[in-house]
Design a protein around this motif. Structure first.
Motif, short mmCIF file in Angstrom:
data_model
loop_
_atom_site.label_atom_id
_atom_site.label_comp_id
_atom_site.label_asym_id
_atom_site.label_seq_id
_atom_site.Cartn_x
_atom_site.Cartn_y
_atom_site.Cartn_z
N LEU A 108 0.83 -1.20 0.00
CA LEU A 108 0.00 0.00 0.00
C LEU A 108 0.86 1.26 0.00
N GLN A 109 1.98 1.21 0.74
CA GLN A 109 2.86 2.38 0.80
C GLN A 109 3.50 2.64 -0.55
N ILE A 110 3.84 1.56 -1.27
CA ILE A 110 4.41 1.71 -2.62
C ILE A 110 3.40 2.39 -3.54
N VAL A 111 2.15 1.91 -3.48
CA VAL A 111 1.09 2.51 -4.30
C VAL A 111 0.87 3.96 -3.89
N MET A 112 0.87 4.21 -2.57
CA MET A 112 0.67 5.56 -2.06
C MET A 112 1.77 6.50 -2.57
N ASP A 113 3.02 6.04 -2.49
CA ASP A 113 4.14 6.87 -2.96
C ASP A 113 4.00 7.17 -4.45
N ALA A 114 3.59 6.16 -5.24
CA ALA A 114 3.41 6.36 -6.68
C ALA A 114 2.30 7.37 -6.96
N LYS A 115 1.20 7.26 -6.20
CA LYS A 115 0.08 8.19 -6.39
C LYS A 115 0.46 9.60 -5.95
N GLN A 116 1.24 9.71 -4.89
CA GLN A 116 1.69 11.03 -4.46
C GLN A 116 2.57 11.67 -5.53
N ALA A 117 3.45 10.85 -6.13
CA ALA A 117 4.29 11.36 -7.21
C ALA A 117 3.44 11.76 -8.42
N GLU A 118 2.44 10.92 -8.72
CA GLU A 118 1.53 11.23 -9.83
C GLU A 118 0.76 12.52 -9.57
N LEU A 119 0.33 12.69 -8.33
CA LEU A 119 -0.39 13.93 -7.96
C LEU A 119 0.52 15.14 -8.14
N GLY A 120 1.79 14.99 -7.75
CA GLY A 120 2.74 16.09 -7.94
C GLY A 120 2.89 16.44 -9.41
N ASP A 121 2.95 15.41 -10.27
CA ASP A 121 3.05 15.66 -11.72
C ASP A 121 1.80 16.36 -12.24
N ILE A 122 0.63 15.92 -11.76
CA ILE A 122 -0.63 16.54 -12.20
C ILE A 122 -0.67 17.99 -11.78
N GLU A 123 -0.27 18.26 -10.54
CA GLU A 123 -0.27 19.64 -10.06
C GLU A 123 0.70 20.51 -10.86
N GLY A 124 1.84 19.90 -11.24
CA GLY A 124 2.77 20.63 -12.10
C GLY A 124 2.17 20.92 -13.46
N SER A 125 1.45 19.93 -14.01
CA SER A 125 0.79 20.12 -15.30
C SER A 125 -0.31 21.18 -15.20
N ILE A 126 -1.02 21.18 -14.07
CA ILE A 126 -2.05 22.20 -13.86
C ILE A 126 -1.41 23.59 -13.83
N GLY A 127 -0.26 23.68 -13.14
CA GLY A 127 0.45 24.95 -13.11
C GLY A 127 0.86 25.39 -14.51
N ASP A 128 1.34 24.42 -15.32
CA ASP A 128 1.71 24.74 -16.70
C ASP A 128 0.50 25.21 -17.49
N ALA A 129 -0.65 24.53 -17.27
CA ALA A 129 -1.87 24.92 -17.99
C ALA A 129 -2.30 26.33 -17.60
N TYR A 130 -2.24 26.64 -16.31
CA TYR A 130 -2.58 28.00 -15.87
C TYR A 130 -1.63 29.03 -16.49
N ASP A 131 -0.33 28.68 -16.51
CA ASP A 131 0.64 29.59 -17.13
C ASP A 131 0.30 29.81 -18.60
N GLY A 132 -0.05 28.69 -19.28
CA GLY A 132 -0.42 28.80 -20.69
C GLY A 132 -1.64 29.67 -20.89
N ILE A 133 -2.63 29.52 -20.01
CA ILE A 133 -3.86 30.32 -20.12
C ILE A 133 -3.55 31.80 -19.88
N TYR A 134 -2.76 32.06 -18.82
CA TYR A 134 -2.41 33.46 -18.52
C TYR A 134 -1.64 34.08 -19.68
N SER A 135 -0.69 33.31 -20.23
CA SER A 135 0.11 33.80 -21.36
C SER A 135 -0.77 34.06 -22.57
N THR A 136 -1.70 33.12 -22.82
CA THR A 136 -2.61 33.28 -23.96
C THR A 136 -3.52 34.48 -23.76
N GLU A 137 -4.02 34.66 -22.53
CA GLU A 137 -4.88 35.81 -22.26
C GLU A 137 -4.12 37.12 -22.47
#
Length: 456
Positions: A200-229
């Motif tokens: 379970l801890q292995i899966v948890m660590d993988a999901k935490q890493a995945e969440l970090g990547d998603i949050e980074g992608s969300i930040g990139d998307a926001y940056d893209g939207i702000y830049s486009t605006e």
């Protein structure tokens, strides 16, 4: 499954970044159509980024929900391990006590067995003579019977004690075996739970890493939207500047046409006056020649009559021109039915993306559909739509003076139409760069915006 989702998200963000690079930046000298095309592409890019952002946020919510579920399971497994550990500690304590009890029982059994052996050995060493001595030394039969009974009881007691000790030892050994088995089972169960905890801890660590990547992608998307605006706002301003320059050119061309028309009209009037003067001179010369010796009074009468006729013609040509459609009165009326000034002329904070911070007119707040009047008589020179102005109308009042009415919901006038002061030419709306229903009213003098407050 988590890796597949993560790969999909990364690919989506990469697509967004590539897509953003595919939109051409505005270059100096671009046409209005090119800027509008760029704006359209930027709007499409922004919509794609917003859609991707919504997907990323949904994936983030799913991942966070799964992490919360894993956390609950981990907590339950940890608590189970703690319970098993506590039970295992108690079992080991019970087992240790049982082993001590077993050793005590074994020791007692051994002691009793040694005592029995000692008595038997003593009796054996004494031989039959010991029993014979009992008989010989006995004073009566009762003594003999008592002695025999005593020996028998000693033997029975030893046997019973040995059996009891042996039974106790066997019971303790059974309990020891049960505790050993229970301990083994608990240790096995604890091992299983610890293994589950690790998984379970292995899966948890993988999901935490995945969440970090998603949050980074969300930040990139926001940056893209702000830049486009920001690019959209920049291109909207460029488009507004182009439309402003177009309007200046239209006004300059209109002024040139008006000046050309006035010049031609002046030339025609001068020519007419010259022709009339020449005709009058010819007529007077012909009259003088024909009359010959006529009296001077008749000549005077003819001259007077002719002059009177000429004067009447001139007055007739100028009568009633000030009240016809398209003629300016020289004064402006309030251009909207009701309303109030919500934003004045000059510098201001831009109320919305794309709106100018150098306000070239005044905003009159009014309900959608409210009538818009021509501030003065004139000719409609422009009826158009732009991203910045929305639906708008321009009326020329002559002498380089014109008015502009924008953000209309609809326009009722048409290009080339002559309008009188107070005629309804459009209706209040919120088209173009607008935050709500209002009339943006501008006054232009020789192609330059001036403060309308000086005219209304």
């Amino acid at each position: 499954m988590g890796s597949k989702v993560l790969r999909t998200l990364k690919a989506a963000v990469a697509f967004s970044l590539v897509f953003s690079l595919s939109v051409p930046a505005f270059a100096a000298g671009s046409t209005k159509e090119e800027v509008q095309q760029t704006l359209s592409e930027l709007q499409s890019q922004k919509a794609a980024l917003e859609s991707r952002l919504a997907d990323l946020q949904a994936n983030k919510a799913d991942t966070e929900s799964y992490i919360a579920q894993l956390d609950t399971e981990l907590t339950a497994v940890y608590e189970e391990i703690q319970r098993i550990s506590s039970e295992l500690d108690q079992t080991e304590a019970d087992l240790a006590q049982t082993q001590e009890d077993l050793q005590v029982a074994k020791d007692k059994e051994a002691e009793q067995y040694e005592a029995l052996k000692a008595r038997i050995r003593a009796m054996y060493e004494a031989g039959d003579t010991s029993m014979m001595e009992i008989f010989m030394q006995a004073e009566d039969i009762a003594t003999i019977l008592n002695a025999t009974e005593y020996i028998s009881r000693i033997s029975d007691y030893d046997n019973a004690l040995l059996e009891a000790l042996n039974e106790t030892r066997l019971q303790i050994e059974d309990l020891e075996a049960q505790l050993e088995q229970q301990k083994a089972e608990l240790e096995n169960l604890k091992t299983q739970q610890e293994s589950k905890q690790e998984e379970l801890q292995i899966v948890m660590d993988a999901k935490q890493a995945e969440l970090g990547d998603i949050e980074g992608s969300i930040g990139d998307a926001y940056d893209g939207i702000y830049s486009t605006e920001a690019e959209i706002a920049e291109n909207k301003q460029i488009l507004a500047d182009i439309e402003y320059q177009e309007e200046l050119q239209r006004q300059a061309e209109l002024k040139r046409q008006q000046e050309e028309a006035a010049r031609k009209k002046a030339e025609e009037e001068a020519l007419k006056q010259q022709q009339a003067a020449a005709s009058q001179n010819n007529s007077q010369n012909s009259s003088t020649s024909a009359s010959g010796s006529s009296s001077s009074s008749g000549s005077t009468s003819t001259s007077t009559s002719t002059g009177s006729s000429s004067t009447g013609s001139t007055g007739s040509s100028s009568t009633g021109s000030s009240s016809s459609a398209g003629t300016a009165t020289g004064g402006f009326i309030w251009p909207c039915a009701g309303g109030y000034i919500s934003s004045g002329f000059g510098g201001r904070v831009s109320p919305t993306a794309g709106a100018s911070s150098n306000h070239q007119g005044i905003d009159i707040a009014a309900g959608s559909g409210t009538a818009i009047y021509a501030a003065d008589g004139g000719v409609v020179t422009t009826v158009s739509y732009s991203a910045a102005r929305g639906n708008y109308v321009v009326v020329s009042h002559g002498n380089g003076l014109s008015t502009l009415y924008q953000h209309c919901s609809s326009v009722s006038a048409s290009v080339g139409q002559s309008v009188s002061q107070g005629d309804v030419i459009a209706y209040v709306g919120s088209t173009g760069y607008s935050t709500g229903p209002h009339l943006h009213f501008e006054v232009w003098v020789n192609g330059t915006p001036v403060n309308p407050a000086s005219y209304i």
